[in-house]
Design a protein around this motif. Structure first.
Motif, PDB file in Angstrom:
ATOM      1  N   ALA A  48       0.836  -1.201   0.000  1.00  0.00           N
ATOM      2  CA  ALA A  48       0.000   0.000   0.000  1.00  0.00           C
ATOM      3  C   ALA A  48       0.873   1.253   0.000  1.00  0.00           C
ATOM      4  O   ALA A  48       0.589   2.225  -0.718  1.00  0.00           O
ATOM      5  N   ALA A  49       1.943   1.241   0.788  1.00  0.00           N
ATOM      6  CA  ALA A  49       2.862   2.381   0.813  1.00  0.00           C
ATOM      7  C   ALA A  49       3.581   2.530  -0.526  1.00  0.00           C
ATOM      8  O   ALA A  49       3.805   3.651  -1.000  1.00  0.00           O
ATOM      9  N   ALA A  50       3.935   1.402  -1.157  1.00  0.00           N
ATOM     10  CA  ALA A  50       4.604   1.465  -2.459  1.00  0.00           C
ATOM     11  C   ALA A  50       3.675   2.030  -3.527  1.00  0.00           C
ATOM     12  O   ALA A  50       4.105   2.811  -4.387  1.00  0.00           O
ATOM     13  N   VAL A  51       2.407   1.642  -3.490  1.00  0.00           N
ATOM     14  CA  VAL A  51       1.431   2.196  -4.435  1.00  0.00           C
ATOM     15  C   VAL A  51       1.330   3.711  -4.259  1.00  0.00           C
ATOM     16  O   VAL A  51       1.333   4.476  -5.234  1.00  0.00           O
ATOM     17  N   ALA A  52       1.244   4.163  -3.010  1.00  0.00           N
ATOM     18  CA  ALA A  52       1.159   5.600  -2.746  1.00  0.00           C
ATOM     19  C   ALA A  52       2.408   6.326  -3.232  1.00  0.00           C
ATOM     20  O   ALA A  52       2.323   7.417  -3.808  1.00  0.00           O
ATOM     21  N   ALA A  53       3.589   5.713  -3.021  1.00  0.00           N
ATOM     22  CA  ALA A  53       4.839   6.328  -3.472  1.00  0.00           C
ATOM     23  C   ALA A  53       4.906   6.421  -4.988  1.00  0.00           C
ATOM     24  O   ALA A  53       5.608   7.275  -5.535  1.00  0.00           O
ATOM     25  N   SER A  54       4.161   5.551  -5.670  1.00  0.00           N
ATOM     26  CA  SER A  54       4.131   5.560  -7.135  1.00  0.00           C
ATOM     27  C   SER A  54       3.001   6.420  -7.686  1.00  0.00           C
ATOM     28  O   SER A  54       2.775   6.436  -8.896  1.00  0.00           O
ATOM     29  N   GLY A  55       2.276   7.104  -6.807  1.00  0.00           N
ATOM     30  CA  GLY A  55       1.214   7.992  -7.256  1.00  0.00           C
ATOM     31  C   GLY A  55      -0.139   7.343  -7.399  1.00  0.00           C
ATOM     32  O   GLY A  55      -1.081   7.963  -7.903  1.00  0.00           O
ATOM     33  N   GLY A  56      -0.273   6.083  -6.956  1.00  0.00           N
ATOM     34  CA  GLY A  56      -1.558   5.401  -7.028  1.00  0.00           C
ATOM     35  C   GLY A  56      -2.386   5.620  -5.774  1.00  0.00           C
ATOM     36  O   GLY A  56      -1.921   6.193  -4.786  1.00  0.00           O
ATOM     37  N   ARG A  57      -3.618   5.148  -5.814  1.00  0.00           N
ATOM     38  CA  ARG A  57      -4.516   5.256  -4.657  1.00  0.00           C
ATOM     39  C   ARG A  57      -5.114   3.885  -4.381  1.00  0.00           C
ATOM     40  O   ARG A  57      -5.709   3.269  -5.262  1.00  0.00           O
TER      41      ARG A  57
END
Length: 212
Positions: free
Chosen positions: A15-24
């Motif tokens: 979840a943190a990696a998705v956020a770091a990549s600009g995803g939600r």
């Protein structure tokens, strides 16, 4: 924890990696080794998400149920297993405009595959110009890939060169937390200390601008 249970490290990590990549992240679920529950979780996620990420259940054991559940949910397989280390049991499937990526269960394998495959997809899907955030440096120690697979070697970028981390096993999450990025070492390749190499920064490290 009860016998047979483990802590969920992959869920918060991805979840943190998705956020770091600009995803939600729109939903998260944990399911046991039951095909019906796996199918229901995939089908529910696919109803609202552009990308369905799973972790674990994509190898060849009797409890590896993601591929069958994905097929039942209408996903057509695109690839299964990549000749790399870590992260061999990677599974990718598609249903119309929705992509499913079945990441390995080992934490380092999951995060390595996310950085190398999922992060670029998220950037492209969002219409962002993509940058691998490469850095160049000289190896402080030799590295080699001798087993017929491409190796994604976790490294730190220090003032005196690029340092491969000592523990590269796919369960060693502490090493990926210390790494700035990774080298892609092709099969049957040996790189000596002093070799000039190009490393890929992890998405969550790119904004920190590690020293060249």
């Amino acid at each position: 924890l009860r016998p047979g249970q483990i802590r969920d490290s992959n869920g918060p990590m991805l979840a943190a990696a998705v956020a770091a990549s600009g995803g939600r992240v729109v939903s998260m679920a944990r399911v046991g080794d039951r095909e019906r529950a796996t199918y229901e979780a995939i089908a529910e996620a696919a109803a609202t998400a552009d990308l369905v990420l799973t972790s674990g259940g994509v190898s060849v054991g009797p409890h590896d149920l993601v591929r069958a559940a994905a097929a039942e949910a209408g996903f057509a397989p695109l690839l299964w297993r990549v000749r790399q280390k870590p992260g061999k049991p990677l599974f990718v499937a598609a249903r119309e405009a929705t992509l499913l990526v079945g990441l390995p269960g080992n934490p380092v394998s999951a995060l390595s595959c996310f950085a190398h495959y999922v992060h670029p997809w998220l950037q492209a899907a969002a219409g962002r110009p993509f940058d691998w955030h490469r850095r160049r440096g000289r190896l402080a120690e030799p590295v080699a890939a001798r087993d017929g697979r491409t190796h994604l070697v976790r490294v730190r970028l220090e003032a005196d060169g690029v340092h491969p981390l000592a523990r590269q096993a796919s369960h060693m999450l502490t090493t990926i937390s210390r790494a700035h990025g990774y080298l892609v070492v092709e099969p049957e390749t040996a790189l000596d200390a002093g070799s000039e190499v190009e490393l890929f920064l992890y998405p969550w490290q790119a904004t920190h601008n590690p020293r060249p």
